[in-house]
Motif scaffolding. Sequence first.
Motif, PDB file in Angstrom:
ATOM      1  N   PRO A 201       0.785  -1.230   0.000  1.00  0.00           N
ATOM      2  CA  PRO A 201       0.000   0.000   0.000  1.00  0.00           C
ATOM      3  C   PRO A 201       0.818   1.283   0.000  1.00  0.00           C
ATOM      4  CG  PRO A 201       0.110  -0.866   2.219  1.00  0.00           C
ATOM      5  CD  PRO A 201       0.882  -1.834   1.349  1.00  0.00           C
ATOM      6  N   VAL A 202       2.158   1.186  -0.127  1.00  0.00           N
ATOM      7  CA  VAL A 202       3.013   2.362  -0.020  1.00  0.00           C
ATOM      8  C   VAL A 202       3.940   2.452  -1.236  1.00  0.00           C
ATOM      9  CG1 VAL A 202       4.794   3.514   1.349  1.00  0.00           C
ATOM     10  CG2 VAL A 202       2.948   2.270   2.503  1.00  0.00           C
ATOM     11  N   ALA A 203       4.064   3.657  -1.795  1.00  0.00           N
ATOM     12  CA  ALA A 203       4.991   3.875  -2.911  1.00  0.00           C
ATOM     13  C   ALA A 203       6.405   4.028  -2.379  1.00  0.00           C
ATOM     14  CB  ALA A 203       4.594   5.119  -3.690  1.00  0.00           C
ATOM     15  N   THR A 204       7.335   3.265  -2.917  1.00  0.00           N
ATOM     16  CA  THR A 204       8.740   3.370  -2.536  1.00  0.00           C
ATOM     17  C   THR A 204       9.483   4.158  -3.609  1.00  0.00           C
ATOM     18  OG1 THR A 204       9.379   1.321  -3.659  1.00  0.00           O
ATOM     19  CG2 THR A 204       8.585   1.133  -1.382  1.00  0.00           C
ATOM     20  N   PRO A 205      10.716   4.610  -3.337  1.00  0.00           N
ATOM     21  CA  PRO A 205      11.484   5.320  -4.372  1.00  0.00           C
ATOM     22  C   PRO A 205      11.613   4.481  -5.638  1.00  0.00           C
ATOM     23  CG  PRO A 205      12.535   5.577  -2.237  1.00  0.00           C
ATOM     24  CD  PRO A 205      11.437   4.568  -2.041  1.00  0.00           C
ATOM     25  N   PHE A 206      11.642   5.163  -6.768  1.00  0.00           N
ATOM     26  CA  PHE A 206      11.742   4.473  -8.055  1.00  0.00           C
ATOM     27  C   PHE A 206      13.018   3.644  -8.112  1.00  0.00           C
ATOM     28  CE2 PHE A 206      13.020   4.351 -12.575  1.00  0.00           C
ATOM     29  CZ  PHE A 206      11.926   3.655 -13.072  1.00  0.00           C
ATOM     30  N   GLU A 207      12.873   2.389  -8.539  1.00  0.00           N
ATOM     31  CA  GLU A 207      14.016   1.477  -8.616  1.00  0.00           C
ATOM     32  C   GLU A 207      14.738   1.669  -9.951  1.00  0.00           C
ATOM     33  OE1 GLU A 207      15.027  -3.335  -8.577  1.00  0.00           O
ATOM     34  OE2 GLU A 207      12.964  -2.630  -8.369  1.00  0.00           O
ATOM     35  N   ILE A 208      15.965   2.147  -9.881  1.00  0.00           N
ATOM     36  CA  ILE A 208      16.751   2.396 -11.089  1.00  0.00           C
ATOM     37  C   ILE A 208      17.619   1.179 -11.385  1.00  0.00           C
ATOM     38  CG2 ILE A 208      18.515   3.853 -12.145  1.00  0.00           C
ATOM     39  CD1 ILE A 208      17.440   6.167 -10.490  1.00  0.00           C
ATOM     40  N   LYS A 209      17.417   0.598 -12.565  1.00  0.00           N
ATOM     41  CA  LYS A 209      18.180  -0.569 -13.003  1.00  0.00           C
ATOM     42  C   LYS A 209      19.233  -0.116 -14.015  1.00  0.00           C
ATOM     43  CE  LYS A 209      14.180  -3.659 -12.527  1.00  0.00           C
ATOM     44  NZ  LYS A 209      13.132  -2.631 -12.341  1.00  0.00           N
ATOM     45  N   THR A 210      20.200  -0.980 -14.259  1.00  0.00           N
ATOM     46  CA  THR A 210      21.213  -0.648 -15.249  1.00  0.00           C
ATOM     47  C   THR A 210      20.596  -0.651 -16.649  1.00  0.00           C
ATOM     48  OG1 THR A 210      21.868  -2.942 -15.659  1.00  0.00           O
ATOM     49  CG2 THR A 210      22.969  -1.767 -13.833  1.00  0.00           C
ATOM     50  N   PHE A 211      21.233   0.083 -17.546  1.00  0.00           N
ATOM     51  CA  PHE A 211      20.761   0.111 -18.934  1.00  0.00           C
ATOM     52  C   PHE A 211      20.753  -1.300 -19.525  1.00  0.00           C
ATOM     53  CE2 PHE A 211      21.516   0.254 -23.485  1.00  0.00           C
ATOM     54  CZ  PHE A 211      20.531   1.138 -23.909  1.00  0.00           C
ATOM     55  N   ALA A 212      21.796  -2.091 -19.256  1.00  0.00           N
ATOM     56  CA  ALA A 212      21.893  -3.444 -19.810  1.00  0.00           C
ATOM     57  C   ALA A 212      20.732  -4.315 -19.342  1.00  0.00           C
ATOM     58  CB  ALA A 212      23.230  -4.075 -19.424  1.00  0.00           C
ATOM     59  N   ASP A 213      20.360  -4.197 -18.067  1.00  0.00           N
ATOM     60  CA  ASP A 213      19.259  -4.978 -17.528  1.00  0.00           C
ATOM     61  C   ASP A 213      17.940  -4.557 -18.179  1.00  0.00           C
ATOM     62  OD1 ASP A 213      17.816  -6.723 -15.941  1.00  0.00           O
ATOM     63  OD2 ASP A 213      17.692  -5.353 -14.246  1.00  0.00           O
ATOM     64  N   GLU A 214      17.711  -3.264 -18.283  1.00  0.00           N
ATOM     65  CA  GLU A 214      16.483  -2.781 -18.902  1.00  0.00           C
ATOM     66  C   GLU A 214      16.402  -3.201 -20.368  1.00  0.00           C
ATOM     67  OE1 GLU A 214      13.984  -1.692 -17.495  1.00  0.00           O
ATOM     68  OE2 GLU A 214      14.373  -0.218 -15.941  1.00  0.00           O
ATOM     69  N   LEU A 215      17.527  -3.132 -21.072  1.00  0.00           N
ATOM     70  CA  LEU A 215      17.554  -3.507 -22.484  1.00  0.00           C
ATOM     71  C   LEU A 215      17.131  -4.954 -22.668  1.00  0.00           C
ATOM     72  CD1 LEU A 215      18.210  -2.963 -25.459  1.00  0.00           C
ATOM     73  CD2 LEU A 215      20.591  -3.563 -24.951  1.00  0.00           C
ATOM     74  N   ARG A 216      17.698  -5.869 -21.870  1.00  0.00           N
ATOM     75  CA  ARG A 216      17.364  -7.282 -22.025  1.00  0.00           C
ATOM     76  C   ARG A 216      15.902  -7.550 -21.672  1.00  0.00           C
ATOM     77  NH1 ARG A 216      21.268 -10.767 -22.994  1.00  0.00           N
ATOM     78  NH2 ARG A 216      20.153 -12.506 -22.036  1.00  0.00           N
ATOM     79  N   ARG A 217      15.365  -6.847 -20.690  1.00  0.00           N
ATOM     80  CA  ARG A 217      13.950  -7.009 -20.361  1.00  0.00           C
ATOM     81  C   ARG A 217      13.072  -6.549 -21.521  1.00  0.00           C
ATOM     82  NH1 ARG A 217      12.746  -6.736 -14.353  1.00  0.00           N
ATOM     83  NH2 ARG A 217      14.709  -7.203 -13.321  1.00  0.00           N
ATOM     84  N   CYS A 218      13.460  -5.456 -22.161  1.00  0.00           N
ATOM     85  CA  CYS A 218      12.675  -4.945 -23.279  1.00  0.00           C
ATOM     86  C   CYS A 218      12.812  -5.816 -24.521  1.00  0.00           C
ATOM     87  CB  CYS A 218      13.088  -3.509 -23.587  1.00  0.00           C
ATOM     88  SG  CYS A 218      12.598  -2.324 -22.333  1.00  0.00           S
ATOM     89  N   GLN A 219      13.975  -6.450 -24.692  1.00  0.00           N
ATOM     90  CA  GLN A 219      14.178  -7.297 -25.872  1.00  0.00           C
ATOM     91  C   GLN A 219      13.285  -8.536 -25.856  1.00  0.00           C
ATOM     92  OE1 GLN A 219      18.455  -7.757 -25.551  1.00  0.00           O
ATOM     93  NE2 GLN A 219      18.787  -6.417 -27.324  1.00  0.00           N
ATOM     94  N   ARG A 220      12.664  -8.846 -24.737  1.00  0.00           N
ATOM     95  CA  ARG A 220      11.667  -9.913 -24.685  1.00  0.00           C
ATOM     96  C   ARG A 220      10.481  -9.575 -25.584  1.00  0.00           C
ATOM     97  NH1 ARG A 220       9.467 -14.046 -21.658  1.00  0.00           N
ATOM     98  NH2 ARG A 220       7.293 -13.823 -21.000  1.00  0.00           N
ATOM     99  N   TYR A 221      10.259  -8.297 -25.836  1.00  0.00           N
ATOM    100  CA  TYR A 221       9.121  -7.827 -26.623  1.00  0.00           C
ATOM    101  C   TYR A 221       9.519  -7.321 -28.004  1.00  0.00           C
ATOM    102  CZ  TYR A 221       7.156  -8.060 -21.977  1.00  0.00           C
ATOM    103  OH  TYR A 221       6.772  -8.508 -20.744  1.00  0.00           O
ATOM    104  N   CYS A 222      10.716  -6.778 -28.099  1.00  0.00           N
ATOM    105  CA  CYS A 222      11.160  -6.250 -29.389  1.00  0.00           C
ATOM    106  C   CYS A 222      12.679  -6.152 -29.390  1.00  0.00           C
ATOM    107  CB  CYS A 222      10.538  -4.882 -29.645  1.00  0.00           C
ATOM    108  SG  CYS A 222      11.008  -4.147 -31.229  1.00  0.00           S
ATOM    109  N   PHE A 223      13.313  -6.631 -30.457  1.00  0.00           N
ATOM    110  CA  PHE A 223      14.765  -6.472 -30.583  1.00  0.00           C
ATOM    111  C   PHE A 223      15.090  -5.995 -31.986  1.00  0.00           C
ATOM    112  CE2 PHE A 223      14.116 -10.810 -32.135  1.00  0.00           C
ATOM    113  CZ  PHE A 223      14.942 -10.860 -33.249  1.00  0.00           C
ATOM    114  N   ARG A 224      16.219  -5.349 -32.094  1.00  0.00           N
ATOM    115  CA  ARG A 224      16.673  -4.867 -33.393  1.00  0.00           C
ATOM    116  C   ARG A 224      18.137  -5.214 -33.571  1.00  0.00           C
ATOM    117  NH1 ARG A 224      15.375   1.102 -35.782  1.00  0.00           N
ATOM    118  NH2 ARG A 224      13.324   0.107 -35.874  1.00  0.00           N
ATOM    119  N   LEU A 225      18.451  -5.880 -34.684  1.00  0.00           N
ATOM    120  CA  LEU A 225      19.831  -6.135 -35.098  1.00  0.00           C
ATOM    121  C   LEU A 225      20.221  -5.024 -36.066  1.00  0.00           C
ATOM    122  CD1 LEU A 225      19.579  -9.977 -35.804  1.00  0.00           C
ATOM    123  CD2 LEU A 225      20.111  -8.830 -33.643  1.00  0.00           C
TER     124      LEU A 225
END
Length: 330
Positions: A201-225
Amino acid sequence: TVDRFRLEYGGTDEAPVQLQSQPSSSDLGDNPYKAGITRAFQVRNGNQTSVGAADYLVVLYRIEAADLRNSGWDYTNPNSFVTLSYYMKVNTSQNFYVTLKTADGTPQKYAMETGTLSVQTWKRVTHTIPGNSNLQFDENTDEGLEIEWSLFRGTDQTGSMSLNAWAANNNSVRTPDQTNTWYDTNNSNFEVTGVQLELGPVATPFEIKTFADELRRCQRYCFRLGGGGSNTESGTTLAMGVQSHSTTCKSHIQHPVSMRSKDITFTVDSLSLDDDVAGYSGGRVNSVSSVSSSKSDSTVIFDTATMGTVNVTRVVSDGTGGYIQGDAEL
């Protein structure tokens, strides 16, 4: 513009554009820059000379059903909560509506207000959402929950409804009636960043992940070679293939990560082939003919210019920024 966020609109007199903006240290209000957030999703409105009952302009984010089902949220229990938080900035002073819509079982809707925002001033908005006995999230990778920031919906899609309460979804009444102040202002801006949906029920500070981690999570939906503008030079090898017919090249594409679904749509731009026999020539890839995919890899067959057969060939960028893209978005 920003991975996994979607802009949808209809009935507009001039199309809005989407941009990536940069919060700065001098921004007013609940400045996301001070929380370490340096990018935001921005929508710049067009010149809407009239406001129609069927007009709409919304920003969407969609979450897989299994992610909600396995999040730890006891979503059928009204005493169990998730909290949605985000930073938002606009250049008009008004209230907006944000909605949640489920997809499984009997779809349910939950509408909330941002409260009145001050002009060009960031506000961190938080919503605490209870479970409900009518909620259902299946164990699959299909859409489970849609979050919508409603910048404007006309009266064909709005009406009398309760806020901060789950109810059966009704596409004819998506939110209460909306003011058109933002929508009717030429070149008005909307920015959102730091979006976080979390257990409790409580908002915590935004969790900042590394660019590499975010990229791989997003590549599950779309990737570009390739792609990336000047980051991919002409002649860069993006994949290997076999010229299986004089006008057909069969190429194997290894996905960077396992995709959400094996139903993948491929698009390409500025590709050619180089078999080191006939010699390099530009413009040899015409289009994608067919695709056969698993979640981990794909066979892509390209329609090509007439070439020799049974030659191994490189699929190369035919110009700066040429690419192969696979999309399995919700």
